[in-house]
Design an enzyme around this catalytic site. Structure first.
Site, mmCIF file in Angstrom:
data_model
loop_
_atom_site.group_PDB
_atom_site.id
_atom_site.type_symbol
_atom_site.label_atom_id
_atom_site.label_comp_id
_atom_site.label_asym_id
_atom_site.label_seq_id
_atom_site.Cartn_x
_atom_site.Cartn_y
_atom_site.Cartn_z
ATOM 1 N N ASN A 70 0.855 -1.083 0.083
ATOM 2 C CA ASN A 70 0.027 0.002 -0.031
ATOM 3 C C ASN A 70 1.029 1.113 -0.129
ATOM 4 O O ASN A 70 2.054 1.100 0.086
ATOM 5 C CB ASN A 70 -0.926 0.079 1.169
ATOM 6 C CG ASN A 70 -0.293 -0.192 2.360
ATOM 7 O OD1 ASN A 70 0.739 0.687 2.769
ATOM 8 N ND2 ASN A 70 -0.515 -1.117 3.230
ATOM 9 N N GLY A 99 -2.568 -9.528 3.955
ATOM 10 C CA GLY A 99 -2.645 -10.193 2.413
ATOM 11 C C GLY A 99 -1.032 -10.548 1.959
ATOM 12 O O GLY A 99 -0.395 -10.975 3.171
ATOM 13 N N VAL A 100 -0.635 -10.485 1.189
ATOM 14 C CA VAL A 100 0.778 -10.750 0.549
ATOM 15 C C VAL A 100 1.697 -9.966 1.069
ATOM 16 O O VAL A 100 2.649 -10.355 1.445
ATOM 17 C CB VAL A 100 0.774 -10.991 -0.934
ATOM 18 C CG1 VAL A 100 0.831 -9.504 -1.823
ATOM 19 C CG2 VAL A 100 2.089 -11.519 -1.501
ATOM 20 N N ASP A 101 1.426 -8.514 1.267
ATOM 21 C CA ASP A 101 2.124 -7.722 1.969
ATOM 22 C C ASP A 101 2.611 -8.139 3.416
ATOM 23 O O ASP A 101 3.769 -8.218 3.756
ATOM 24 C CB ASP A 101 1.724 -6.140 2.053
ATOM 25 C CG ASP A 101 2.354 -5.241 2.269
ATOM 26 O OD1 ASP A 101 3.650 -5.312 2.441
ATOM 27 O OD2 ASP A 101 2.059 -4.100 2.376
ATOM 28 N N GLY A 115 -6.897 -8.730 -4.369
ATOM 29 C CA GLY A 115 -7.209 -9.373 -2.996
ATOM 30 C C GLY A 115 -8.124 -8.208 -2.371
ATOM 31 O O GLY A 115 -9.200 -7.643 -2.705
HETATM 32 P P1 ADP Z 1 -4.054 -6.082 -2.912
HETATM 33 O O1 ADP Z 1 -4.149 -5.027 -1.816
HETATM 34 O O2 ADP Z 1 -3.091 -5.470 -3.816
HETATM 35 O O3 ADP Z 1 -5.306 -6.477 -3.564
HETATM 36 P P2 ADP Z 1 -3.704 -8.570 -1.635
HETATM 37 O O4 ADP Z 1 -2.878 -9.197 -0.809
HETATM 38 O O5 ADP Z 1 -4.872 -8.532 -0.611
HETATM 39 O O6 ADP Z 1 -3.173 -7.455 -2.323
HETATM 40 O O7 ADP Z 1 -4.294 -9.643 -2.725
HETATM 41 C C1 ADP Z 1 -3.277 -9.791 -3.833
HETATM 42 C C2 ADP Z 1 -3.420 -11.466 -4.017
HETATM 43 O O8 ADP Z 1 -2.211 -11.970 -3.390
HETATM 44 C C3 ADP Z 1 -4.455 -12.119 -3.780
HETATM 45 O O9 ADP Z 1 -4.841 -12.958 -4.665
HETATM 46 C C4 ADP Z 1 -4.072 -12.967 -2.458
HETATM 47 O O10 ADP Z 1 -4.768 -13.891 -2.396
HETATM 48 C C5 ADP Z 1 -2.614 -13.252 -2.851
HETATM 49 N N1 ADP Z 1 -1.555 -13.643 -1.715
HETATM 50 C C6 ADP Z 1 -2.173 -13.382 -0.364
HETATM 51 N N2 ADP Z 1 -1.016 -14.094 0.346
HETATM 52 C C7 ADP Z 1 0.103 -14.476 -0.676
HETATM 53 C C8 ADP Z 1 1.170 -15.208 -0.689
HETATM 54 N N3 ADP Z 1 1.955 -15.352 0.503
HETATM 55 N N4 ADP Z 1 1.611 -15.511 -1.863
HETATM 56 C C9 ADP Z 1 1.226 -15.227 -3.217
HETATM 57 N N5 ADP Z 1 0.050 -14.701 -3.019
HETATM 58 C C10 ADP Z 1 -0.658 -14.192 -1.905
#
Ligand code: ADP
Length: 174
Positions: A24, A32-34, A119
């Site tokens: 962000n 999430g991935v962050d 996500g």
């Molecule tokens: P954004 O805020 O950009 O939407 P999110 O992290 O909420 O980012 O989601 C982006 C994508 O990353 C989603 O498809 C989510 O399921 C995925 N994601 C979450 N954790 C992981 C991970 N450890 N590795 C790969 N993808 C992930």
């Protein structure tokens, strides 16, 4: 196109030169991935991110990978989906292009992306997948320095969307 691969998995486990973080604007971590990337990289990542003073939507910044298998993390800020009339497509394409540009500038040969914005930011996944794959394919055509781009999907529905988008780009190369 052979340089693009779609896999199901956890991006924090990927052994690439760089992984991309769907961050962000604060770059100070989140869900999430962050959150997963910050947990896996350890607290030194947050320290370096504090010094970056944030990032605009569509832009990208690079840090070290610390405890991750990847040497670098490229942090990019995807657009929040607000219905599709707020430049979301262009901003998402910029995330991929600017991340790949930073990779080239840093001599990165293998790079892994998550599904940016689909996500918490609610970008429709089929639409995001098309933008991602065609943007990556176009970039790779112009830049030979990058060997492999891995798109790491966290669930099956997401993976299917990216596989379909990749098949379409293979059938109809721009
Ligand atoms: P954004 O805020 O950009 O939407 P999110 O992290 O909420 O980012 O989601 C982006 C994508 O990353 C989603 O498809 C989510 O399921 C995925 N994601 C979450 N954790 C992981 C991970 N450890 N590795 C790969 N993808 C992930």
């Amino acid at each position: 196109m052979e340089r693009i691969r779609v896999v199901l998995g956890d991006i924090t486990k990927i052994e690439a030169d760089a992984i991309v973080n769907a961050a962000n604007k604060t770059l100070l971590g989140g869900g999430g991935v962050d959150g997963a990337i910050h947990r896996a990289a350890g607290p030194e990542l947050l320290k370096e991110c504090i010094g970056l003073k944030g990032c605009e939507t569509g832009q990208a910044k690079i840090t070290k990978g610390y405890r991750l298998p990847a040497k670098y993390v490229i942090h990019t800020v995807g657009p929040v989906w607000r219905g599709g009339e707020h430049n979301e497509d262009m901003l998402l394409a910029s995330c991929y292009r600017n991340s790949l540009q930073l990779a080239v500038e840093n001599g990165i040969k293998t790079i892994a992306f998550p599904s940016i914005s689909t996500g918490a930011y609610r970008f429709p996944v089929e639409r995001a997948a098309k933008i991602a794959v065609s943007g990556i394919a176009g970039f790779l055509k112009e830049h030979s320095g990058i060997d492999t781009v891995i798109i790491v999907c966290f669930d099956k529905k997401t993976m299917e969307a990216y596989e379909k988008a990749l098949d379409e780009v293979k059938k109809n190369p721009a």
